[in-house]
Structures are given as structure tokens and as C-alpha cells.
Design an enzyme around this catalytic site. Structure first.
Site, short mmCIF file in Angstrom:
data_model
loop_
_atom_site.label_atom_id
_atom_site.label_comp_id
_atom_site.label_asym_id
_atom_site.label_seq_id
_atom_site.Cartn_x
_atom_site.Cartn_y
_atom_site.Cartn_z
N SER A 135 0.86 -1.18 0.00
CA SER A 135 0.00 0.00 0.00
C SER A 135 0.89 1.23 0.00
O SER A 135 2.05 1.17 0.42
CB SER A 135 -0.87 0.01 1.26
OG SER A 135 -1.42 1.29 1.45
N TYR A 148 -2.23 0.18 10.19
CA TYR A 148 -2.30 -0.38 8.83
C TYR A 148 -0.93 -0.30 8.14
O TYR A 148 -0.45 -1.27 7.55
CB TYR A 148 -3.35 0.40 8.05
CG TYR A 148 -3.55 0.00 6.62
CD1 TYR A 148 -3.92 -1.29 6.26
CD2 TYR A 148 -3.43 0.94 5.59
CE1 TYR A 148 -4.14 -1.64 4.93
CE2 TYR A 148 -3.66 0.61 4.26
CZ TYR A 148 -4.01 -0.68 3.94
OH TYR A 148 -4.24 -1.01 2.63
N1 LIG Z 1 -8.50 0.13 -1.50
C1 LIG Z 1 -7.35 0.79 -1.46
O1 LIG Z 1 -7.31 2.02 -1.59
C2 LIG Z 1 -6.06 0.03 -1.27
C3 LIG Z 1 -4.85 0.73 -1.45
C4 LIG Z 1 -3.66 0.04 -1.30
C5 LIG Z 1 -3.67 -1.28 -0.96
N2 LIG Z 1 -4.85 -1.93 -0.77
C6 LIG Z 1 -4.79 -3.33 -0.41
O2 LIG Z 1 -5.51 -4.09 -1.36
C7 LIG Z 1 -5.86 -5.34 -0.78
C8 LIG Z 1 -7.28 -5.69 -1.19
O3 LIG Z 1 -8.16 -4.77 -0.61
P1 LIG Z 1 -9.40 -4.09 -1.38
O4 LIG Z 1 -9.09 -2.64 -1.46
O5 LIG Z 1 -9.73 -4.85 -2.61
O6 LIG Z 1 -10.52 -4.24 -0.25
P2 LIG Z 1 -11.74 -5.27 -0.13
O7 LIG Z 1 -12.23 -5.10 1.26
O8 LIG Z 1 -12.68 -5.05 -1.26
O9 LIG Z 1 -11.05 -6.70 -0.28
C9 LIG Z 1 -10.36 -7.35 0.77
C10 LIG Z 1 -10.74 -8.81 0.74
O10 LIG Z 1 -9.91 -9.49 1.70
C11 LIG Z 1 -10.73 -10.42 2.39
N3 LIG Z 1 -10.17 -10.70 3.69
C12 LIG Z 1 -10.02 -9.86 4.74
N4 LIG Z 1 -9.50 -10.50 5.80
C13 LIG Z 1 -9.31 -11.79 5.41
C14 LIG Z 1 -8.82 -12.95 6.05
N5 LIG Z 1 -8.43 -12.92 7.33
N6 LIG Z 1 -8.76 -14.11 5.36
C15 LIG Z 1 -9.18 -14.15 4.07
N7 LIG Z 1 -9.67 -13.09 3.41
C16 LIG Z 1 -9.73 -11.93 4.07
C17 LIG Z 1 -12.08 -9.72 2.50
O11 LIG Z 1 -13.13 -10.66 2.76
C18 LIG Z 1 -12.20 -9.04 1.16
O12 LIG Z 1 -12.85 -9.86 0.21
C19 LIG Z 1 -5.63 -5.19 0.72
O13 LIG Z 1 -4.44 -5.85 1.10
C20 LIG Z 1 -5.47 -3.69 0.89
O14 LIG Z 1 -4.69 -3.37 2.00
C21 LIG Z 1 -6.04 -1.29 -0.94
#
Ligand SMILES: NC(=O)c1ccc[n+]([C@@H]2O[C@H](COP(=O)([O-])OP(=O)(O)OC[C@H]3O[C@@H](n4cnc5c(N)ncnc54)[C@H](O)[C@@H]3O)[C@@H](O)[C@H]2O)c1
Length: 250
Positions: A135, A148
Site C-alpha cells: 500500500s 495499517y
Molecule cells: N482500497 C485501497 O485504496 C487500497 C490501497 C492500497 C492497498 N490496498 C490493499 O488491497 C488489498 C485488497 O483490498 P481491497 O481494497 O480490494 O478491499 P476489499 O475489502 O474489497 O477486499 C479485501 C478482501 O480481503 C478479504 N479478507 C479480509 N481478511 C481476510 C482474512 N483474514 N482471510 C481471508 N480473506 C480476508 C475480505 O473478505 C475481502 O474480500 C488489501 O491488502 C489492501 O490493504 C487497498
């Protein structure tokens, strides 16, 4: 494009990644704590994809998910360690339990996923591709986002450690560094609140970067695919944030 396992595959970025790889001909294993959603996404993307319910903070469940992937598709070639969630709070006042919970998911689960990936790559004698969803927080902390950002910073380092320790057996390890993607982690409601509190429109908030464009889950998926295809690239971090000089890696 071989066999992909993606964690957090029922979320915005995970599902976009599963879909993109399946469209390239990959057999995809969608792993998520929400088994029903993982199965639904697998069914929708086709190409014989399967969904597996597993909590990635449970090492035995992660191991079982990799074994199932091997049993169904004969192996795994590319792993996108993507599951994550964000906890907020001022670092000096944070409950210890909150920070530890975030480390379990945003660092130790990545380690558990990567360990199992390497276990299969070695069994297969194939090498493989490890991809981590880090991230912007890993390099440029946001206020009250320490819980985070700290484990994400460790995960960025983890990606490089795997590149160093397993390059000699053909394992490439890379990370993607995204920011401000509409998802379960940054919901429409959060976007509405944050843009209102900053006195800007939602469009300007989401496009608050050098290009002035909202970055989408599909853009992050594309970065994972590019990494999977870049056969001479390892220990790399690809930034997908529309341009943010304060967060640029040095
Ligand atoms: N959205 C943003 O702006 C952003 C920016 C940088 C990085 N990220 C990273 O992207 C990744 C995906 O996130 P997203 O933005 O698609 O959010 P999201 O909430 O749509 O997806 C996250 C998924 O991870 C699953 N999850 C959470 N805890 C879990 C566990 N213990 N075991 C199995 N599955 C689990 C959730 O059920 C969900 O489906 C994350 O690692 C997040 O930190 C997101």
C-alpha cells in the site's frame, strides 16, 4: 498464463485480478474468508476457476487451500497475496490488540501465504511468481493509519526478502503499491464522508493525484499481470496511485 491463487479474491482488487488472469487463460483459485463470495466470483469468471473459503490468518487453513489448489489444478505458478484490511487510530493511543490484529492479517498472513507458495514451487521444481499487495501506507504514512501502515511496510520488505532468498530457484517476488481504490476497504460511504470533510467533490477526491484520474481495482490487477509477465523482474515495487510525489519510492 498458468495457475493463479489469489487471496482476498472476493474483494474489489482480488476479484479484478482473478477476472483479468482468467481472461488471459489462467486457472484461478479464489481464496477469501467469505467462501460463498469466493465461489460466486470463481463461477462468474469461468475457465474452471474454484473458490475456497479460508481465513489467511489461520496457517492451517492457508496450507489446506494451497494443497487443494495443487490437487485440483496440479500446482500453482502465481500467487497474489492480497487479502487485507485497515485499522485506524493515533499510534500512541492504539490498543495493543489492534496493532497485533493488523500485523496478523497485513504481515503474518502474507508470510504464511508466501511460505506455502514456496513449498509448492519447490515440490514442483518450477520456480514461481509471488506478488504482494502492499500500500502507499508502506512508504508514506497517513495520519492515524499506523496500525495499517506498519505491517504493510514489513510486507513490502518481506517481498524483497523472498526475492533475495529464492531467486536462485527461479522464484520472482514483487509488490504493488496502490492508493485510494474504491473497494470494501474504501467504501462509497467513506469516500462521500472524506470528500465532504475536505470540501472537495468525490471526483476530485478520488482523482487527487498527478494524473487527476481515479485509480480503479482493474488498474491494480493490471500491475499484477504485468509483474507476472515480466520474466526478468524481481524485488520490484510497482506504484499504482495516479502519481503521488510524496509517496514516490526513492
Ligand atoms: N482500497 C485501497 O485504496 C487500497 C490501497 C492500497 C492497498 N490496498 C490493499 O488491497 C488489498 C485488497 O483490498 P481491497 O481494497 O480490494 O478491499 P476489499 O475489502 O474489497 O477486499 C479485501 C478482501 O480481503 C478479504 N479478507 C479480509 N481478511 C481476510 C482474512 N483474514 N482471510 C481471508 N480473506 C480476508 C475480505 O473478505 C475481502 O474480500 C488489501 O491488502 C489492501 O490493504 C487497498
Amino acid at each position: 498464463m498458468k495457475k493463479l491463487l489469489v487471496t482476498g479474491g472476493a474483494g474489489a482488487i482480488g476479484a479484478a485480478t482473478a477476472k483479468l488472469f482468467a481472461a488471459q487463460g489462467s486457472h484461478v483459485v479464489v481464496v477469501d474468508m467469505h467462501a460463498d463470495k469466493a465461489e460466486e466470483i470463481a463461477k462468474n469468471i469461468g475457465n474452471a476457476a474454484i473458490g475456497i473459503g479460508a481465513d489467511v490468518t489461520d496457517a492451517a487453513a492457508v496450507r489446506a487451500a494451497f494443497d487443494k489448489a495443487r490437487d485440483v489444478f496440479g500446482g500453482v505458478d502465481i500467487v497474489v497475496s492480497n487479502a487485507g484490511a485497515a485499522w485506524e487510530g493515533k499510534i500512541g493511543e492504539l490498543e495493543d490488540a489492534t496493532l497485533r490484529k493488523s500485523f496478523e492479517l497485513n504481515f503474518f498472513a502474507h508470510q504464511s501465504v508466501a511460505q506455502n507458495a514456496v513449498r509448492l514451487f519447490k515440490q514442483q521444481g518450477t520456480g514461481g511468481v509471488l506478488l504482494f499487495n502492499a500500500s502507499k501506507q508502506a512508504v508514506n504514512p497517513g495520519a492515524n493509519f499506523g496500525a495499517y501502515g506498519l505491517p504493510k511496510a514489513a510486507t513490502l520488505f518481506l517481498s524483497r526478502q523472498y526475492a533475495l532468498d529464492y531467486g536462485s530457484i527461479g522464484v520472482r517476488s514483487n509488490a504493488v503499491n496502490a492508493d485510494r481504490i474504491r473497494s470494501g476497504l474504501l467504501t462509497d460511504e467513506m469516500i462521500a464522508n472524506r470528500s465532504t470533510s475536505r470540501g472537495v467533490s468525490e471526483k476530485d477526491y478520488m482523482g487527487g493525484n498527478l494524473l487527476g484520474l481515479e485509480v480503479r481495482a482493474e488498474d491494480v490487477a493490471q500491475a499484477f499481470l504485468n509483474h507476472a509477465l515480466a520474466e526478468r523482474t524481481t524485488a520490484d515495487v510497482t506504484t499504482v496511485d495516479g502519481g503521488n510525489i510524496a509517496a514516490a519510492l526513492r
